[in-house]
Design a protein around this motif. Structure first.
Motif, PDB file in Angstrom:
ATOM      1  N   LEU A  20       0.823  -1.213   0.000  1.00 49.29           N
ATOM      2  CA  LEU A  20       0.000   0.000   0.000  1.00 49.29           C
ATOM      3  C   LEU A  20       0.859   1.267   0.000  1.00 49.29           C
ATOM      4  CD1 LEU A  20      -2.818  -1.054   2.511  1.00 49.29           C
ATOM      5  CD2 LEU A  20      -2.996  -0.825   0.028  1.00 49.29           C
ATOM      6  N   LEU A  21       1.914   1.288   0.810  1.00 49.79           N
ATOM      7  CA  LEU A  21       2.773   2.473   0.873  1.00 49.79           C
ATOM      8  C   LEU A  21       3.501   2.699  -0.445  1.00 49.79           C
ATOM      9  CD1 LEU A  21       4.289   2.011   4.445  1.00 49.79           C
ATOM     10  CD2 LEU A  21       2.524   3.627   3.752  1.00 49.79           C
ATOM     11  N   THR A  22       3.995   1.624  -1.043  1.00 50.37           N
ATOM     12  CA  THR A  22       4.676   1.762  -2.333  1.00 50.37           C
ATOM     13  C   THR A  22       3.726   2.274  -3.406  1.00 50.37           C
ATOM     14  OG1 THR A  22       6.123  -0.087  -1.733  1.00 50.37           O
ATOM     15  CG2 THR A  22       6.069   0.554  -4.051  1.00 50.37           C
ATOM     16  N   PHE A  23       2.515   1.724  -3.441  1.00 48.70           N
ATOM     17  CA  PHE A  23       1.519   2.193  -4.410  1.00 48.70           C
ATOM     18  C   PHE A  23       1.182   3.661  -4.173  1.00 48.70           C
ATOM     19  CE2 PHE A  23      -2.935   2.994  -5.495  1.00 48.70           C
ATOM     20  CZ  PHE A  23      -2.922   2.695  -6.850  1.00 48.70           C
ATOM     21  N   GLY A  24       1.064   4.052  -2.907  1.00 55.69           N
ATOM     22  CA  GLY A  24       0.741   5.445  -2.602  1.00 55.69           C
ATOM     23  C   GLY A  24       1.811   6.403  -3.071  1.00 55.69           C
ATOM     24  N   VAL A  32       3.475  16.548   2.689  1.00 57.11           N
ATOM     25  CA  VAL A  32       3.550  15.868   3.981  1.00 57.11           C
ATOM     26  C   VAL A  32       3.059  14.437   3.873  1.00 57.11           C
ATOM     27  CG1 VAL A  32       2.754  15.923   6.373  1.00 57.11           C
ATOM     28  CG2 VAL A  32       3.294  18.060   5.203  1.00 57.11           C
ATOM     29  N   VAL A  33       2.042  14.199   3.062  1.00 65.13           N
ATOM     30  CA  VAL A  33       1.512  12.839   2.925  1.00 65.13           C
ATOM     31  C   VAL A  33       2.571  11.909   2.344  1.00 65.13           C
ATOM     32  CG1 VAL A  33      -0.255  11.426   1.817  1.00 65.13           C
ATOM     33  CG2 VAL A  33      -0.831  13.709   2.649  1.00 65.13           C
ATOM     34  N   PHE A 190      13.278  14.807   6.869  1.00 65.37           N
ATOM     35  CA  PHE A 190      13.963  15.889   6.164  1.00 65.37           C
ATOM     36  C   PHE A 190      14.562  15.381   4.858  1.00 65.37           C
ATOM     37  CE2 PHE A 190      17.827  18.253   5.172  1.00 65.37           C
ATOM     38  CZ  PHE A 190      17.342  19.552   5.128  1.00 65.37           C
ATOM     39  N   ALA A 191      15.149  14.172   4.883  1.00 68.73           N
ATOM     40  CA  ALA A 191      15.754  13.626   3.670  1.00 68.73           C
ATOM     41  C   ALA A 191      14.710  13.358   2.593  1.00 68.73           C
ATOM     42  CB  ALA A 191      16.505  12.335   3.993  1.00 68.73           C
ATOM     43  N   VAL A 192      13.527  12.870   3.000  1.00 69.35           N
ATOM     44  CA  VAL A 192      12.466  12.609   2.024  1.00 69.35           C
ATOM     45  C   VAL A 192      11.899  13.911   1.478  1.00 69.35           C
ATOM     46  CG1 VAL A 192      10.175  11.606   1.707  1.00 69.35           C
ATOM     47  CG2 VAL A 192      11.895  10.385   3.041  1.00 69.35           C
TER      48      VAL A 192
END
Length: 328
Positions: A20-24, A32-33, A190-192
């Protein structure tokens, strides 16, 4: 149902959450999301799957007397096995910090190259594989020794395991845990939010004809003096921001000697300005009306990022295209 029926539940959640996270993230969510989706995928899930594969058994603390038969010493020693929930949580973050960079290096050796898509795909695949290995490892444990995630909210701090430390020491360890996790999460966030971006660039080209056996050049190379024709150019912006470009079309009389080019005369034929958004392509149509006829001639197309100088030349342009021509 008792907790013993849920020994694989956490790994099923890891596999589902990874997908789910990868698809998102691949869906193009920003801000922020996006950071919220990336943090567990990068900072926790791979390490948790690895910890689960390495430590499939539950905590087992017991005391026994040290060397009682040989020396008579009866001081109790703690014999530990498995990991407490807090230890699994901390090691999951630590292992993820070391595991994710290793996974990120693998795509650089593949045809796909080092991109966000290939790195996230690698992290997701490795996480799922480790989760499957963890399920197999737990299944092979004896049921009474198998780690089972509790359905109740577990304690996240050092207080359930016996220790030679006094109770007042727990507070320092708990504060250290909270501060450490906060710093790690803040660093990853912060890196993301501020990923390194490659240097920007602009693609500049002219429209050409298909190459066949009937043509000598891909572009129009023969013109008639005083007769107006058109030339189509293409500008593609990869500068990470909206840009304003100015295109200047020159006809030049030149001479060639020992690989060097000397410009003897220059006339400006056309000039156009356009604004191009990041990642977009803009077409321009320039008018070509040759004003020279004798000698070696060429069309020089200059692209400037912003306004050009008073004297546009090949040396001060951002992008340059030169086309030898004949004028009759």
């Amino acid at each position: 149902m008792s907790d013993t029926n849920w020994w694989f539940f956490d790994q099923a959640v890891v596999i589902a959450a990874t997908g789910l996270l990868t698809f998102g993230i691949f869906s193009g969510i920003t801000g922020v999301v996006r950071i919220g989706l990336a943090i567990p995928l990068v900072l926790f899930l791979p390490g948790y799957a690895l910890v689960s594969a390495l430590f499939p058994d539950k905590p087992n603390d017991s005391y026994h007397s040290f060397d009682e038969h040989k020396t008579g010493l009866g001081n109790p020693l703690l014999v530990s096995g498995g990991l407490e929930p807090i230890e699994r949580f901390i090691l999951s973050s630590v292992f993820s910090v070391f595991l994710v960079p290793v996974i990120a290096l693998i795509p650089s050796a593949t045809p796909g190259g080092f991109t966000l898509e290939t790195v996230l795909s690698g992290i997701s695949i490795v996480t799922v594989i480790l989760s499957v290995i963890a399920i197999i490892s737990r299944y092979r444990c004896r049921p009474e020794r198998r780690y089972v995630p509790s359905l109740s909210f577990p304690s996240l701090f050092f207080q359930s395991r016996p220790s030679l430390l006094n109770a007042s020491s727990y507070r320092l360890y708990n504060i250290a845990i909270v501060l450490s996790l906060f710093l790690v999460v803040a660093s990853v966030g912060f890196a993301v939010a501020n990923p390194p971006q490659p240097d920007g660039y602009t693609e500049f080209s002219i429209q050409t004809d298909a190459v066949t056996g009937d043509v000598e050049t891909m572009y129009e190379s023969t013109y008639t003096s005083g007769e107006t024709t058109t030339m189509n150019t293409s500008i593609t912006n990869h500068e990470h921001d909206q840009q304003t470009y100015t295109t200047v079309l020159l006809i030049q009389q030149v001479s060639y000697e020992d690989g060097n080019v000397t410009v003897h005369e220059t006339d400006e034929l056309d000039r156009q300005t356009t604004t191009v958004g990041d990642g977009e392509t803009q077409q321009q149509t320039l008018e070509v009306t040759p004003t020279m006829q004798d000698g070696d001639l060429r069309l020089t197309v200059l692209l400037y990022d912003g306004d050009p100088p008073d004297d546009p030349t090949v040396d001060n342009a951002y992008r340059v295209i030169t086309l030898p021509i004949e004028v009759s």
